[in-house]
Design an enzyme around this catalytic site. Structure first.
Site, mmCIF file in Angstrom:
data_model
loop_
_atom_site.group_PDB
_atom_site.id
_atom_site.type_symbol
_atom_site.label_atom_id
_atom_site.label_comp_id
_atom_site.label_asym_id
_atom_site.label_seq_id
_atom_site.Cartn_x
_atom_site.Cartn_y
_atom_site.Cartn_z
ATOM 1 N N CYS A 58 -59.353 -84.578 104.941
ATOM 2 C CA CYS A 58 -58.112 -84.246 103.892
ATOM 3 C C CYS A 58 -56.862 -85.149 104.151
ATOM 4 C CB CYS A 58 -57.825 -82.996 103.886
ATOM 5 S SG CYS A 58 -56.497 -82.250 102.698
ATOM 6 N N CYS A 102 -66.158 -67.339 97.902
ATOM 7 C CA CYS A 102 -64.898 -68.352 97.909
ATOM 8 C C CYS A 102 -65.356 -69.689 98.395
ATOM 9 C CB CYS A 102 -63.746 -67.906 98.807
ATOM 10 S SG CYS A 102 -63.432 -66.193 98.751
HETATM 11 FE FE1 SF4 Z 1 -56.186 -80.324 103.758
HETATM 12 FE FE2 SF4 Z 1 -56.211 -77.775 103.088
HETATM 13 FE FE3 SF4 Z 1 -56.588 -78.449 105.727
HETATM 14 FE FE4 SF4 Z 1 -54.231 -78.864 104.524
HETATM 15 S S1 SF4 Z 1 -55.155 -76.961 104.919
HETATM 16 S S2 SF4 Z 1 -55.393 -80.405 105.839
HETATM 17 S S3 SF4 Z 1 -54.484 -79.312 102.490
HETATM 18 S S4 SF4 Z 1 -57.843 -78.825 103.832
#
Ligand code: SF4
Ligand code: SAM
Ligand code: DTB
Length: 331
Positions: A58, A102
């Site tokens: 991510c 989910c």
């Molecule tokens: Fe990515 Fe969600 Fe993890 Fe933040 S919480 S790094 S947006 S997967």
């Protein structure tokens, strides 16, 4: 069980919330129980099952998250799962007593095109199995939110995570307002809102109360409020945080219950580091949902056998009825 026309407030002040949070524990639990019993069955918790449909890599830098590409963790990156694999997982989830499924994806924002169409198919499949369908895919455009609503999505998870003041210590790649804007799009599309946060990231009591104030002054309230205890994952900047006192988690849950009486308050990540007794206190404080199964998205969770035994000891049980989407207006 719901009570007609509950009086819900959306104007909670920070000092009021702090007074509730810091009240003597017996008073706090008594008040939370009183509110809880007026709106929910005190002996039932909803079982939700999570599945990571796209893991790791991510671009966001959320300091708690093992899936961020900014940190070196043990998480293995995957592409978007196939509809077949997700159908199999959802079917198993239902067999284990889950009434909500989910699907989480490590995206900054939901993709366009074929991948998004595939997610829409997953939503339809879960609804077809008679479960509530929830997704957490990052930021959404209004058009994406509308398409998810058309596919029958019951809820969208998008956490505020912490207070607006503390947020910059945890995430720098997007703003608090970005989060609030996605929540508004979800609401405008007619999907119920699932939004909560994490405790144990170094915030203080005021910070926890400010986060709760942000959630409880949304109108309507989020129908679902996940309260996560930080899972300290090796390789993330928060790996060496000191363990949070579980009583702070209990206080956060009780305060959320009092501020948002009709919402589901979900005892979410972090249960591996809680004793059964601490979890029991969370239920007394008004938590009425847990994630089932041995895995959350990438980290371990107690598992159904343990949870069945725990609920049994407490004379509690998983909710069996599946309100296709929460019937109450929420807030
Ligand atoms: Fe990515 Fe969600 Fe993890 Fe933040 S919480 S790094 S947006 S997967
Ligand atoms: N990428 C999407 C997003 O950020 O909205 C969805 C997935 S993200 C993993 C969903 C939520 O999981 C985060 O908002 C955060 O609250 C929670 N979470 C992630 N890692 C966690 C951890 N180590 N401990 C506790 N909660 C965590
Ligand atoms: C939420 O608030 N907690 C869940 C769900 N929403 C998506 C996710 C917890 C993730 C914990 C870390 C992991 O397993 O990767």
């Amino acid at each position: 069980m719901t009570v007609a026309a509950p009086v819900l407030r959306h104007d909670w002040s920070l000092s009021e919330i702090e007074r509730i949070y810091a009240s003597p524990l017996p008073d706090l639990i008594f008040r939370a129980q009183t509110v809880h019993r007026a709106h929910h069955r005190p002996d039932e918790v909803q079982g939700c099952m999570l599945l990571s449909i796209k893991t790791g890599g991510c671009p966001e830098d959320c300091a708690y998250c093992p899936q961020s590409a900014h940190y070196k963790t043990d998480v293995k990156r995957t592409d978007l799962a196939s509809l077949e694999d997700v159908t199999e997982a959802a079917t198993r989830a239902r067999e284990q007593g889950a009434t909500r499924f989910c699907m989480g994806a490590a995206w900054r924002d939901a993709p366009k095109g074929a991948q998004f169409t595939q997610v829409l198919d997953m939503v339809r499949m879960v609804r077809g199995l008679g479960m509530e369908a929830c997704c957490t895919l990052g930021m959404l455009t209004q058009d994406q939110a509308n398409q998810l609503a058309d596919a029958g999505l019951s809820a969208y998870n998008h956490n505020l995570d912490t207070s607006p003041e503390f947020y910059g210590n945890i995430i720098t790649t997007r703003t608090y307002d970005d989060r609030l804007n996605t929540l508004k799009r979800v609401r405008d599309a007619g999907i119920t809102v699932c939004s909560g946060g994490i405790i144990g990231m170094g915030e203080n009591m005021g910070g926890r109360c400010r986060m709760l104030q942000q959630l409880a002054t949304l109108d309507p309230h989020p129908e679902s409020v996940p309260v996560n205890l930080l899972v300290r994952v090796e390789g993330t900047p928060l790996a060496d945080m000191k363990a949070e006192d579980p009583i702070e988690l209990v206080r956060t849950i009780a305060t959320a219950r009092i501020l948002m009486p009709t919402s589901f308050v979900r005892l979410s990540a972090g249960r591996m580091s809680l004793s059964d007794e601490a979890q029991a206190l969370c239920f007394l404080a008004g938590a009425n949902s847990v994630f089932l199964g041995e895995r959350l998205l990438t980290t371990p969770n107690p598992g159904t056998t343990h949870d069945e035994a725990l609920l049994d000891r407490l004379g509690m049980r998983l909710t069996t009825s599946n309100a296709s989407a929460p019937a109450h207006a929420g807030g």
